[in-house]
Scaffold this active site. Structure first.
Site, PDB file in Angstrom:
ATOM      1  N   ASP A  46     -71.218  52.586  -0.213  1.00 48.43           N
ATOM      2  CA  ASP A  46     -70.617  53.464   0.792  1.00 48.43           C
ATOM      3  C   ASP A  46     -70.691  54.917   0.314  1.00 48.43           C
ATOM      4  OD1 ASP A  46     -68.619  53.460   3.305  1.00 48.43           O
ATOM      5  OD2 ASP A  46     -67.963  54.961   1.856  1.00 48.43           O
ATOM      6  N   TYR A  51     -70.225  63.725   0.421  1.00 45.41           N
ATOM      7  CA  TYR A  51     -70.059  63.392  -1.016  1.00 45.41           C
ATOM      8  C   TYR A  51     -71.176  64.019  -1.863  1.00 45.41           C
ATOM      9  CZ  TYR A  51     -67.162  59.553   0.923  1.00 45.41           C
ATOM     10  OH  TYR A  51     -66.245  58.800   1.622  1.00 45.41           O
ATOM     11  N   LYS A  76     -72.252  58.801   6.302  1.00 42.82           N
ATOM     12  CA  LYS A  76     -71.347  59.351   7.323  1.00 42.82           C
ATOM     13  C   LYS A  76     -71.755  60.773   7.670  1.00 42.82           C
ATOM     14  CE  LYS A  76     -67.801  56.792   4.807  1.00 42.82           C
ATOM     15  NZ  LYS A  76     -67.986  57.082   3.375  1.00 42.82           N
ATOM     16  N   HIS A 109     -67.550  60.615  10.319  1.00 38.37           N
ATOM     17  CA  HIS A 109     -66.645  60.584   9.162  1.00 38.37           C
ATOM     18  C   HIS A 109     -65.180  60.846   9.554  1.00 38.37           C
ATOM     19  CE1 HIS A 109     -66.849  61.369   4.546  1.00 38.37           C
ATOM     20  NE2 HIS A 109     -65.707  60.795   4.864  1.00 38.37           N
ATOM     21  N   LYS A 231     -64.036  52.426  -5.665  1.00 38.38           N
ATOM     22  CA  LYS A 231     -64.883  53.326  -6.475  1.00 38.38           C
ATOM     23  C   LYS A 231     -64.463  53.223  -7.939  1.00 38.38           C
ATOM     24  CE  LYS A 231     -64.898  57.439  -8.790  1.00 38.38           C
ATOM     25  NZ  LYS A 231     -63.941  57.906  -9.815  1.00 38.38           N
ATOM     26  N   SER A 232     -65.438  53.208  -8.826  1.00 40.68           N
ATOM     27  CA  SER A 232     -65.141  53.367 -10.245  1.00 40.68           C
ATOM     28  C   SER A 232     -66.393  53.838 -10.961  1.00 40.68           C
ATOM     29  CB  SER A 232     -64.650  52.057 -10.866  1.00 40.68           C
ATOM     30  OG  SER A 232     -64.418  52.263 -12.244  1.00 40.68           O
ATOM     31  N   VAL A 233     -66.189  54.656 -11.997  1.00 41.75           N
ATOM     32  CA  VAL A 233     -67.316  55.006 -12.866  1.00 41.75           C
ATOM     33  C   VAL A 233     -67.199  54.256 -14.197  1.00 41.75           C
ATOM     34  CG1 VAL A 233     -67.779  57.268 -11.851  1.00 41.75           C
ATOM     35  CG2 VAL A 233     -66.078  57.067 -13.694  1.00 41.75           C
ATOM     36  N   ARG A 237     -64.356  48.172 -15.032  1.00 40.98           N
ATOM     37  CA  ARG A 237     -63.647  48.107 -13.732  1.00 40.98           C
ATOM     38  C   ARG A 237     -64.607  47.737 -12.596  1.00 40.98           C
ATOM     39  NH1 ARG A 237     -60.125  53.689 -14.123  1.00 40.98           N
ATOM     40  NH2 ARG A 237     -58.408  52.873 -15.389  1.00 40.98           N
ATOM     41  N   ASN A 241     -63.707  44.631 -10.292  1.00 41.59           N
ATOM     42  CA  ASN A 241     -63.435  44.794  -8.860  1.00 41.59           C
ATOM     43  C   ASN A 241     -64.267  43.888  -7.960  1.00 41.59           C
ATOM     44  OD1 ASN A 241     -61.598  46.738  -9.595  1.00 41.59           O
ATOM     45  ND2 ASN A 241     -62.879  48.487  -9.030  1.00 41.59           N
TER      46      ASN A 241
HETATM   47  P1  NDP Z   1     -60.070  53.822  -4.723  1.00 42.38           P
HETATM   48  O1  NDP Z   1     -58.819  53.285  -4.087  1.00 42.38           O
HETATM   49  O2  NDP Z   1     -61.293  52.993  -4.716  1.00 42.38           O
HETATM   50  O3  NDP Z   1     -59.680  54.203  -6.231  1.00 42.38           O
HETATM   51  C1  NDP Z   1     -60.572  54.814  -7.112  1.00 42.38           C
HETATM   52  C2  NDP Z   1     -59.785  55.235  -8.376  1.00 42.38           C
HETATM   53  O4  NDP Z   1     -59.203  54.076  -8.978  1.00 42.38           O
HETATM   54  C3  NDP Z   1     -60.640  55.886  -9.431  1.00 42.38           C
HETATM   55  O5  NDP Z   1     -59.823  56.869 -10.055  1.00 42.38           O
HETATM   56  C4  NDP Z   1     -60.959  54.767 -10.396  1.00 42.38           C
HETATM   57  O6  NDP Z   1     -61.094  55.290 -11.701  1.00 42.38           O
HETATM   58  C5  NDP Z   1     -59.710  53.903 -10.295  1.00 42.38           C
HETATM   59  N1  NDP Z   1     -60.004  52.461 -10.422  1.00 42.38           N
HETATM   60  C6  NDP Z   1     -61.021  51.767  -9.840  1.00 42.38           C
HETATM   61  N2  NDP Z   1     -60.955  50.468 -10.162  1.00 42.38           N
HETATM   62  C7  NDP Z   1     -59.867  50.324 -10.946  1.00 42.38           C
HETATM   63  C8  NDP Z   1     -59.306  49.207 -11.605  1.00 42.38           C
HETATM   64  N3  NDP Z   1     -59.825  47.981 -11.513  1.00 42.38           N
HETATM   65  N4  NDP Z   1     -58.170  49.402 -12.351  1.00 42.38           N
HETATM   66  C9  NDP Z   1     -57.624  50.638 -12.456  1.00 42.38           C
HETATM   67  N5  NDP Z   1     -58.116  51.737 -11.847  1.00 42.38           N
HETATM   68  C10 NDP Z   1     -59.249  51.582 -11.115  1.00 42.38           C
HETATM   69  O7  NDP Z   1     -60.312  55.271  -4.101  1.00 42.38           O
HETATM   70  P2  NDP Z   1     -61.434  56.041  -3.307  1.00 42.38           P
HETATM   71  O8  NDP Z   1     -60.733  57.178  -2.681  1.00 42.38           O
HETATM   72  O9  NDP Z   1     -62.601  56.332  -4.139  1.00 42.38           O
HETATM   73  O10 NDP Z   1     -61.868  55.039  -2.141  1.00 42.38           O
HETATM   74  C11 NDP Z   1     -62.942  54.111  -2.247  1.00 42.38           C
HETATM   75  C12 NDP Z   1     -64.091  54.513  -1.355  1.00 42.38           C
HETATM   76  O11 NDP Z   1     -63.667  54.664   0.008  1.00 42.38           O
HETATM   77  C13 NDP Z   1     -64.672  55.889  -1.678  1.00 42.38           C
HETATM   78  O12 NDP Z   1     -65.450  55.895  -2.868  1.00 42.38           O
HETATM   79  C14 NDP Z   1     -65.441  56.163  -0.413  1.00 42.38           C
HETATM   80  O13 NDP Z   1     -66.650  55.424  -0.412  1.00 42.38           O
HETATM   81  C15 NDP Z   1     -64.472  55.638   0.639  1.00 42.38           C
HETATM   82  N6  NDP Z   1     -63.607  56.711   1.190  1.00 42.38           N
HETATM   83  C16 NDP Z   1     -63.774  57.051   2.511  1.00 42.38           C
HETATM   84  C17 NDP Z   1     -63.015  58.040   3.087  1.00 42.38           C
HETATM   85  C18 NDP Z   1     -63.203  58.358   4.520  1.00 42.38           C
HETATM   86  O14 NDP Z   1     -62.659  59.360   5.003  1.00 42.38           O
HETATM   87  N7  NDP Z   1     -63.958  57.596   5.276  1.00 42.38           N
HETATM   88  C19 NDP Z   1     -62.023  58.805   2.314  1.00 42.38           C
HETATM   89  C20 NDP Z   1     -61.899  58.353   0.944  1.00 42.38           C
HETATM   90  C21 NDP Z   1     -62.650  57.341   0.422  1.00 42.38           C
HETATM   91  P3  NDP Z   1     -62.493  55.401 -12.518  1.00 42.38           P
HETATM   92  O15 NDP Z   1     -63.567  55.801 -11.559  1.00 42.38           O
HETATM   93  O16 NDP Z   1     -62.176  56.464 -13.526  1.00 42.38           O
HETATM   94  O17 NDP Z   1     -62.737  54.055 -13.146  1.00 42.38           O
END
Ligand code: NDP
Length: 278
Positions: A46, A51, A76, A109, A231-233, A237, A241
């Site tokens: 996604d 982005y 989007k 979007h 999302k995660s980098v 994780r 996930n």
């Molecule tokens: P998420 O709810 O997916 O959370 C991401 C955060 O959680 C990051 O800081 C990540 O850290 C951390 N994380 C991920 N997995 C774990 C885990 N297993 N345990 C602990 N912490 C974890 O947030 P997003 O806002 O990124 O939402 C996901 C996706 O939704 C986005 O990437 C995007 O594609 C979409 N989105 C769409 C929007 C819209 O308007 N349509 C708006 C916002 C998001 P780290 O990376 O450091 O591991």
């Protein structure tokens, strides 16, 4: 490797119920993150024009040992590209950046109701879809009122509504509306960017199942019927996930998580959000 279920959209195509989100992943880190996700078994990415990492998503898929047609890619429309002609041109940019023969899903979007007319923008989406340039079209951050307007004034029912949803903002009425109208709901920020992971109820349920809080929350979305793309980098994780398909939450667990709703957003309100990038 983990078997992610498919969900059928209202035009008959299928989408993996779990994907990988790349919001806030820097372009320079995107190829590595997406490659790690593909290795872990994700086949759904996604992204979005806003982005600024569509090109890197496409590069990672092209370089990976997989038929690109097997990876479902969503992008989007940028907020600054609403309106019929601008939306058509913006799609061309996204299409070129991602470089897949056919994009799988293109979303509006944000509705931007205070800025312009999303109905006109939706007509451009209908045109792109009718020309076979994308396999499905949908919206993001649309409320029931916005969807009602599309239903009254346009022809194609969106395949998807991508909305903020997590245990502190469950949006079950919008989910029910979507379902009733044949629209699949996608939950963005499914773990509220981590904000729900210390919740004692979630920690307790995770302990009962020998799973992590993130896995329990993602599983709750899956059992509600929503599509998620955390999302995660962090490689560990990314693997965690997607490891959601060997356990099930009970009806009681589902109710306990749903009861945490506080109608609390972490992102903007779609009724007032008017951000336009340069
Ligand atoms: P998420 O709810 O997916 O959370 C991401 C955060 O959680 C990051 O800081 C990540 O850290 C951390 N994380 C991920 N997995 C774990 C885990 N297993 N345990 C602990 N912490 C974890 O947030 P997003 O806002 O990124 O939402 C996901 C996706 O939704 C986005 O990437 C995007 O594609 C979409 N989105 C769409 C929007 C819209 O308007 N349509 C708006 C916002 C998001 P780290 O990376 O450091 O591991």
């Amino acid at each position: 490797m983990t078997q992610v279920p498919d969900i059928r959209l209202n035009n008959g195509i299928t989408i993996p119920q779990l994907g990988f989100g790349v919001f806030q992943i820097k372009p320079a880190e995107t190829v590595e993150a997406v490659t790690t996700a593909l290795k872990a078994g994700y086949r759904h990415i996604d992204t979005a024009e806003m982005y600024q990492n569509e090109k890197e998503v496409g590069e990672a898929i092209a370089a990976f040992d997989v038929d690109p047609a097997e990876v479902f890619v969503t992008s989007k429309l940028s907020n600054s590209k609403h309106g019929f002609d601008d939306a058509l041109a913006a799609f061309d940019g996204t299409y070129d950046a991602i470089g897949k023969e056919q994009l799988d899903l293109f979303l509006v979007h944000w509705p931007l109701p205070t800025v312009g007319d999303f109905v006109e923008t939706w007509r451009a989406m209908e045109r792109i879809y009718s020309e076979g340039r994308v396999r499905s079209i949908g919206v993001s951050n649309f409320t029931i009122a916005h969807l009602d307007r599309l239903a009254e004034e346009t022809d194609i029912v969106p395949a998807i509504n991508q909305i903020e949803a997590h245990p502190y903002l469950s949006q079950l009425d919008l989910l029910a509306y979507d379902t009733e109208h044949g629209i699949v709901t996608q939950a963005w920020s499914p773990i509220a960017q981590g904000a729900v992971l210390d919740d004692p109820e979630i920690v307790d349920i995770a302990g009962d199942h020998g799973k992590t809080p993130a896995q329990v929350v993602l599983r709750w979305h899956i059992q509600l019927g929503s599509v998620v793309f955390p999302k995660s980098v962090t490689p560990a994780r990314i693997a965690e996930n997607i490891d959601l398909f060997d356990f099930e939450l009970s009806e009681g667990d589902m109710k306990r998580i749903t009861a945490l709703n506080r109608d609390e957003r972490i992102g903007p309100d779609p009724e007032t959000f008017d951000y336009l990038p340069d």
